[in-house]
Write a protein that holds these residues in place. Structure first.
Motif, PDB file in Angstrom:
ATOM      1  N   VAL A  70       0.848  -1.193   0.000  1.00  0.00           N
ATOM      2  CA  VAL A  70       0.000   0.000   0.000  1.00  0.00           C
ATOM      3  C   VAL A  70       0.885   1.245   0.000  1.00  0.00           C
ATOM      4  N   LEU A  71       0.562   2.182  -0.889  1.00  0.00           N
ATOM      5  CA  LEU A  71       1.211   3.501  -0.895  1.00  0.00           C
ATOM      6  C   LEU A  71       0.164   4.527  -0.472  1.00  0.00           C
ATOM      7  N   ILE A  72       0.530   5.380   0.453  1.00  0.00           N
ATOM      8  CA  ILE A  72      -0.370   6.434   0.918  1.00  0.00           C
ATOM      9  C   ILE A  72       0.343   7.757   0.688  1.00  0.00           C
ATOM     10  N   SER A  73      -0.346   8.684   0.034  1.00  0.00           N
ATOM     11  CA  SER A  73       0.263   9.976  -0.256  1.00  0.00           C
ATOM     12  C   SER A  73      -0.719  11.092   0.086  1.00  0.00           C
ATOM     13  N   ALA A  74      -0.182  12.135   0.672  1.00  0.00           N
ATOM     14  CA  ALA A  74      -0.986  13.313   0.986  1.00  0.00           C
ATOM     15  C   ALA A  74      -0.040  14.486   1.177  1.00  0.00           C
ATOM     16  N   LYS A  75      -0.546  15.668   0.919  1.00  0.00           N
ATOM     17  CA  LYS A  75       0.274  16.858   1.116  1.00  0.00           C
ATOM     18  C   LYS A  75       0.588  17.039   2.599  1.00  0.00           C
ATOM     19  N   GLU A  76      -0.393  16.772   3.423  1.00  0.00           N
ATOM     20  CA  GLU A  76      -0.223  16.889   4.869  1.00  0.00           C
ATOM     21  C   GLU A  76       0.173  15.544   5.461  1.00  0.00           C
ATOM     22  N   PRO A  77       1.330  15.447   6.116  1.00  0.00           N
ATOM     23  CA  PRO A  77       1.753  14.176   6.720  1.00  0.00           C
ATOM     24  C   PRO A  77       0.723  13.610   7.702  1.00  0.00           C
ATOM     25  N   ARG A  78      -0.024  14.473   8.351  1.00  0.00           N
ATOM     26  CA  ARG A  78      -1.044  14.017   9.313  1.00  0.00           C
ATOM     27  C   ARG A  78      -2.091  13.152   8.622  1.00  0.00           C
ATOM     28  N   ARG A  79      -2.448  13.475   7.388  1.00  0.00           N
ATOM     29  CA  ARG A  79      -3.449  12.674   6.652  1.00  0.00           C
ATOM     30  C   ARG A  79      -2.910  11.257   6.399  1.00  0.00           C
ATOM     31  N   VAL A  80      -1.622  11.156   6.088  1.00  0.00           N
ATOM     32  CA  VAL A  80      -1.010   9.841   5.877  1.00  0.00           C
ATOM     33  C   VAL A  80      -1.088   9.040   7.174  1.00  0.00           C
ATOM     34  N   GLN A  81      -0.757   9.679   8.300  1.00  0.00           N
ATOM     35  CA  GLN A  81      -0.785   8.995   9.590  1.00  0.00           C
ATOM     36  C   GLN A  81      -2.194   8.517   9.947  1.00  0.00           C
ATOM     37  N   VAL A  82      -3.204   9.324   9.649  1.00  0.00           N
ATOM     38  CA  VAL A  82      -4.584   8.953   9.954  1.00  0.00           C
ATOM     39  C   VAL A  82      -4.988   7.721   9.143  1.00  0.00           C
ATOM     40  N   VAL A  83      -4.643   7.701   7.860  1.00  0.00           N
ATOM     41  CA  VAL A  83      -4.973   6.539   7.024  1.00  0.00           C
ATOM     42  C   VAL A  83      -4.209   5.312   7.521  1.00  0.00           C
ATOM     43  N   GLN A  84      -2.940   5.478   7.872  1.00  0.00           N
ATOM     44  CA  GLN A  84      -2.156   4.358   8.410  1.00  0.00           C
ATOM     45  C   GLN A  84      -2.801   3.803   9.677  1.00  0.00           C
ATOM     46  N   GLN A  85      -3.228   4.688  10.578  1.00  0.00           N
ATOM     47  CA  GLN A  85      -3.858   4.246  11.825  1.00  0.00           C
ATOM     48  C   GLN A  85      -5.164   3.519  11.541  1.00  0.00           C
ATOM     49  N   LEU A  86      -5.943   4.048  10.623  1.00  0.00           N
ATOM     50  CA  LEU A  86      -7.215   3.411  10.262  1.00  0.00           C
ATOM     51  C   LEU A  86      -6.968   1.999   9.725  1.00  0.00           C
ATOM     52  N   LEU A  87      -6.049   1.879   8.782  1.00  0.00           N
ATOM     53  CA  LEU A  87      -5.767   0.573   8.191  1.00  0.00           C
ATOM     54  C   LEU A  87      -5.140  -0.376   9.204  1.00  0.00           C
ATOM     55  N   SER A  88      -4.274   0.150  10.076  1.00  0.00           N
ATOM     56  CA  SER A  88      -3.633  -0.684  11.104  1.00  0.00           C
ATOM     57  C   SER A  88      -4.644  -1.231  12.101  1.00  0.00           C
ATOM     58  N   SER A  89      -5.726  -0.497  12.306  1.00  0.00           N
ATOM     59  CA  SER A  89      -6.744  -0.968  13.243  1.00  0.00           C
ATOM     60  C   SER A  89      -7.571  -2.114  12.654  1.00  0.00           C
ATOM     61  N   VAL A  90      -7.534  -2.272  11.349  1.00  0.00           N
ATOM     62  CA  VAL A  90      -8.320  -3.313  10.687  1.00  0.00           C
ATOM     63  C   VAL A  90      -7.442  -4.454  10.167  1.00  0.00           C
TER      64      VAL A  90
END
Length: 188
Positions: free
Chosen positions: A41-61
């Motif tokens: 999985v590659l996650i890209s966003a201008k704001e690093p916080r958005r990447v972290q939020v998606v990572q946390q969401l996916l890590s929880s599942v």
């Protein structure tokens, strides 16, 4: 399906053009892009916080490992540029493919093709080994390369691909010229 639902729950929409691409955000500043291939999985966003939020969401599942910025993605080398952005290349993939196809010794070339190929070019048929799969395997590899990082060979490869059914010696020479061109311009 669970992966798709998790991303949609976060507000990312699946692309109608590529089922592995998800995009979300209302403005360019909150744009988030998620691409997956098999279990990468590659996650890209201008704001690093958005990447972290998606990572946390996916890590929880799903069980996940954070490997940091990408260095290699489906055979594509990803190199960060000092001024921002990335340089994409397939240098190692090209070299490995040439070795695998036993084409490492192709003569270097300044151009991917020197003339248009014709169906009946008057040259003899290619060798049995070339006709029995090597031509097709080489064309498939070249199509993969042209699709991802080397559009400069696209025309030459599609011209050569028209003769997969019955390649002549001249058609095979043209394919080897494309490989030689790639090997001599790997850094592009």
């Amino acid at each position: 399906k669970n992966f798709v639902r998790a991303l949609q729950k976060f507000g990312l929409q699946q692309s109608p053009y590529d089922c592995c691409l998800f995009v979300g955000g209302k403005t360019i500043n909150d744009l988030t892009i998620v691409i997956f291939y098999v279990d990468d999985v590659l996650i890209s966003a201008k704001e690093p916080r958005r990447v972290q939020v998606v990572q946390q969401l996916l890590s929880s599942v799903f069980p996940m490992k954070k490997l940091g910025p990408p260095r290699l993605w489906t055979g594509i080398e990803v190199t960060p540029l000092p001024e921002g952005g990335y340089f994409l290349s397939q240098t190692e993939y090209i070299k490995r493919a040439a070795r695998r196809l036993n084409l490492s010794g192709c003569s270097s070339s300044r151009l991917p093709c020197s003339s248009l190929l014709k169906r009946d070019d008057g040259s003899p048929p290619a060798s049995p080994a070339v006709q029995n799969g090597l031509y097709r395997a080489t064309i498939g590899t070249l199509l993969w390369i042209s699709l991802h990082t080397r559009p400069d060979i696209c025309f030459a490869v599609t011209q050569a691909a028209r003769f997969c059914e019955n390649p002549s010696a001249l058609h095979w020479s043209a394919v080897k010229q494309i490989v030689g061109y790639l090997l001599s311009t790997c850094g592009l």
